[in-house]
Write a protein that holds these residues in place. Structure first.
Motif, PDB file in Angstrom:
ATOM      1  N   PHE A 161      57.009  -7.417  93.953  1.00 39.50           N
ATOM      2  CA  PHE A 161      57.163  -8.839  94.242  1.00 39.50           C
ATOM      3  C   PHE A 161      56.337  -9.627  93.241  1.00 39.50           C
ATOM      4  N   LEU A 162      56.977 -10.536  92.536  1.00 40.12           N
ATOM      5  CA  LEU A 162      56.308 -11.335  91.523  1.00 40.12           C
ATOM      6  C   LEU A 162      56.395 -12.804  91.931  1.00 40.12           C
ATOM      7  N   THR A 163      55.258 -13.470  91.951  1.00 40.51           N
ATOM      8  CA  THR A 163      55.206 -14.891  92.275  1.00 40.51           C
ATOM      9  C   THR A 163      54.487 -15.626  91.155  1.00 40.51           C
ATOM     10  N   VAL A 164      55.115 -16.685  90.666  1.00 43.81           N
ATOM     11  CA  VAL A 164      54.493 -17.561  89.687  1.00 43.81           C
ATOM     12  C   VAL A 164      54.156 -18.864  90.393  1.00 43.81           C
ATOM     13  N   GLU A 165      52.894 -19.226  90.383  1.00 43.00           N
ATOM     14  CA  GLU A 165      52.455 -20.518  90.913  1.00 43.00           C
ATOM     15  C   GLU A 165      52.044 -21.356  89.713  1.00 43.00           C
ATOM     16  N   TYR A 166      52.491 -22.616  89.676  1.00 44.37           N
ATOM     17  CA  TYR A 166      52.173 -23.438  88.511  1.00 44.37           C
ATOM     18  C   TYR A 166      52.068 -24.911  88.889  1.00 44.37           C
ATOM     19  N   SER A 167      51.278 -25.618  88.094  1.00 42.33           N
ATOM     20  CA  SER A 167      51.103 -27.050  88.312  1.00 42.33           C
ATOM     21  C   SER A 167      52.293 -27.812  87.728  1.00 42.33           C
ATOM     22  N   ALA A 168      52.653 -28.892  88.406  1.00 42.20           N
ATOM     23  CA  ALA A 168      53.847 -29.666  88.035  1.00 42.20           C
ATOM     24  C   ALA A 168      53.751 -30.275  86.644  1.00 42.20           C
ATOM     25  N   ASN A 169      52.552 -30.440  86.128  1.00 44.35           N
ATOM     26  CA  ASN A 169      52.412 -31.080  84.822  1.00 44.35           C
ATOM     27  C   ASN A 169      52.688 -30.128  83.658  1.00 44.35           C
ATOM     28  N   ASP A 207      60.155 -23.643  81.227  1.00 42.11           N
ATOM     29  CA  ASP A 207      61.461 -23.100  81.608  1.00 42.11           C
ATOM     30  C   ASP A 207      61.220 -21.951  82.588  1.00 42.11           C
ATOM     31  N   VAL A 208      61.167 -22.276  83.862  1.00 44.55           N
ATOM     32  CA  VAL A 208      60.778 -21.304  84.890  1.00 44.55           C
ATOM     33  C   VAL A 208      61.780 -20.154  85.012  1.00 44.55           C
ATOM     34  N   ALA A 253      59.153 -18.619  92.004  1.00 44.70           N
ATOM     35  CA  ALA A 253      58.168 -19.545  91.446  1.00 44.70           C
ATOM     36  C   ALA A 253      57.912 -20.665  92.445  1.00 44.70           C
ATOM     37  N   ILE A 254      56.669 -21.077  92.488  1.00 46.46           N
ATOM     38  CA  ILE A 254      56.265 -22.173  93.362  1.00 46.46           C
ATOM     39  C   ILE A 254      55.568 -23.224  92.507  1.00 46.46           C
ATOM     40  N   ARG A 255      56.128 -24.420  92.501  1.00 47.26           N
ATOM     41  CA  ARG A 255      55.552 -25.538  91.742  1.00 47.26           C
ATOM     42  C   ARG A 255      54.683 -26.366  92.683  1.00 47.26           C
ATOM     43  N   SER A 278      37.127 -32.600  87.047  1.00 39.36           N
ATOM     44  CA  SER A 278      37.402 -33.634  86.058  1.00 39.36           C
ATOM     45  C   SER A 278      38.739 -34.323  86.348  1.00 39.36           C
ATOM     46  N   THR A 279      38.856 -35.561  85.892  1.00 44.08           N
ATOM     47  CA  THR A 279      40.136 -36.265  85.972  1.00 44.08           C
ATOM     48  C   THR A 279      40.948 -36.085  84.688  1.00 44.08           C
ATOM     49  N   ASP A 280      40.432 -35.276  83.744  1.00 45.47           N
ATOM     50  CA  ASP A 280      41.181 -34.957  82.530  1.00 45.47           C
ATOM     51  C   ASP A 280      42.469 -34.220  82.907  1.00 45.47           C
ATOM     52  N   VAL A 281      43.444 -34.267  82.008  1.00 45.01           N
ATOM     53  CA  VAL A 281      44.695 -33.556  82.238  1.00 45.01           C
ATOM     54  C   VAL A 281      44.432 -32.058  82.165  1.00 45.01           C
ATOM     55  N   ARG A 282      44.689 -31.386  83.269  1.00 47.23           N
ATOM     56  CA  ARG A 282      44.526 -29.942  83.366  1.00 47.23           C
ATOM     57  C   ARG A 282      45.684 -29.373  84.175  1.00 47.23           C
ATOM     58  N   GLY A 283      45.955 -28.116  83.966  1.00 49.16           N
ATOM     59  CA  GLY A 283      47.018 -27.459  84.719  1.00 49.16           C
ATOM     60  C   GLY A 283      46.704 -25.990  84.916  1.00 49.16           C
ATOM     61  N   PHE A 284      47.615 -25.304  85.605  1.00 53.97           N
ATOM     62  CA  PHE A 284      47.431 -23.869  85.826  1.00 53.97           C
ATOM     63  C   PHE A 284      48.773 -23.163  85.929  1.00 53.97           C
ATOM     64  N   LEU A 285      48.746 -21.892  85.601  1.00 55.30           N
ATOM     65  CA  LEU A 285      49.887 -21.007  85.769  1.00 55.30           C
ATOM     66  C   LEU A 285      49.310 -19.659  86.181  1.00 55.30           C
ATOM     67  N   HIS A 286      49.654 -19.210  87.386  1.00 57.30           N
ATOM     68  CA  HIS A 286      49.078 -18.005  87.969  1.00 57.30           C
ATOM     69  C   HIS A 286      50.213 -17.069  88.350  1.00 57.30           C
ATOM     70  N   VAL A 287      50.206 -15.869  87.770  1.00 57.35           N
ATOM     71  CA  VAL A 287      51.207 -14.852  88.073  1.00 57.35           C
ATOM     72  C   VAL A 287      50.581 -13.836  89.018  1.00 57.35           C
ATOM     73  N   LYS A 288      51.230 -13.623  90.160  1.00 55.22           N
ATOM     74  CA  LYS A 288      50.791 -12.605  91.116  1.00 55.22           C
ATOM     75  C   LYS A 288      51.870 -11.527  91.171  1.00 55.22           C
TER      76      LYS A 288
END
Length: 119
Positions: A3-11, A16-17, A43-45, A54-64
């Motif tokens: 089972f593969l799950t990708v969690e990622y920030s909307a920004n 291309d998921v 994938a879950i956005r 911080s309020t700087d633009v940051r994001g994440f992409l986590h593969v489980k």
């Protein structure tokens, strides 16, 4: 299974998921870790998120990736690094982006699976 799950920030647009899921699945197959038919990926956005303070633009992409137990630490480390190479290759960078790959074992004794219908 696996089972593969990708969690990622909307920004992370224009991520291309569907293409990312296909590449991650192919990496698992190419490494001989699973037959292509048994990999379930999704994938879950996250539209609401915060990375750090911080309020700087940051994001994440986590593969489980959850796999049946029994692989050595060396095999799991190599697979995690192969998956990370895919993530690094496709992840857009709207600023600082935290990338992660996490592998976990599924206990064989407590797992049951079945197929129904035509393949």
């Amino acid at each position: 299974m696996p089972f593969l799950t990708v969690e990622y920030s909307a920004n992370l647009a224009p991520l291309d998921v569907p293409a990312l899921l296909l590449r991650l699945n192919q990496t698992i197959v190419d490494g001989g870790h699973a037959d292509e038919l048994v990999i379930k990926s999704r994938a879950i956005r996250f539209d609401t998120f915060q990375v750090g303070t911080s309020t700087d633009v940051r994001g994440f992409l986590h593969v489980k990736l959850a796999l049946m137990s029994g692989r050595t630490d060396e095999v799991k480390k190599a697979l995690a690094e192969q998956l990370m190479a895919v993530v690094r290759d496709v992840a857009p960078t709207p600023g600082l982006v935290q990338l992660a790959v996490e592998l976990s074992d599924i206990d064989r004794a407590g797992f049951v699976s079945a197929r129904v219908g035509a393949a």
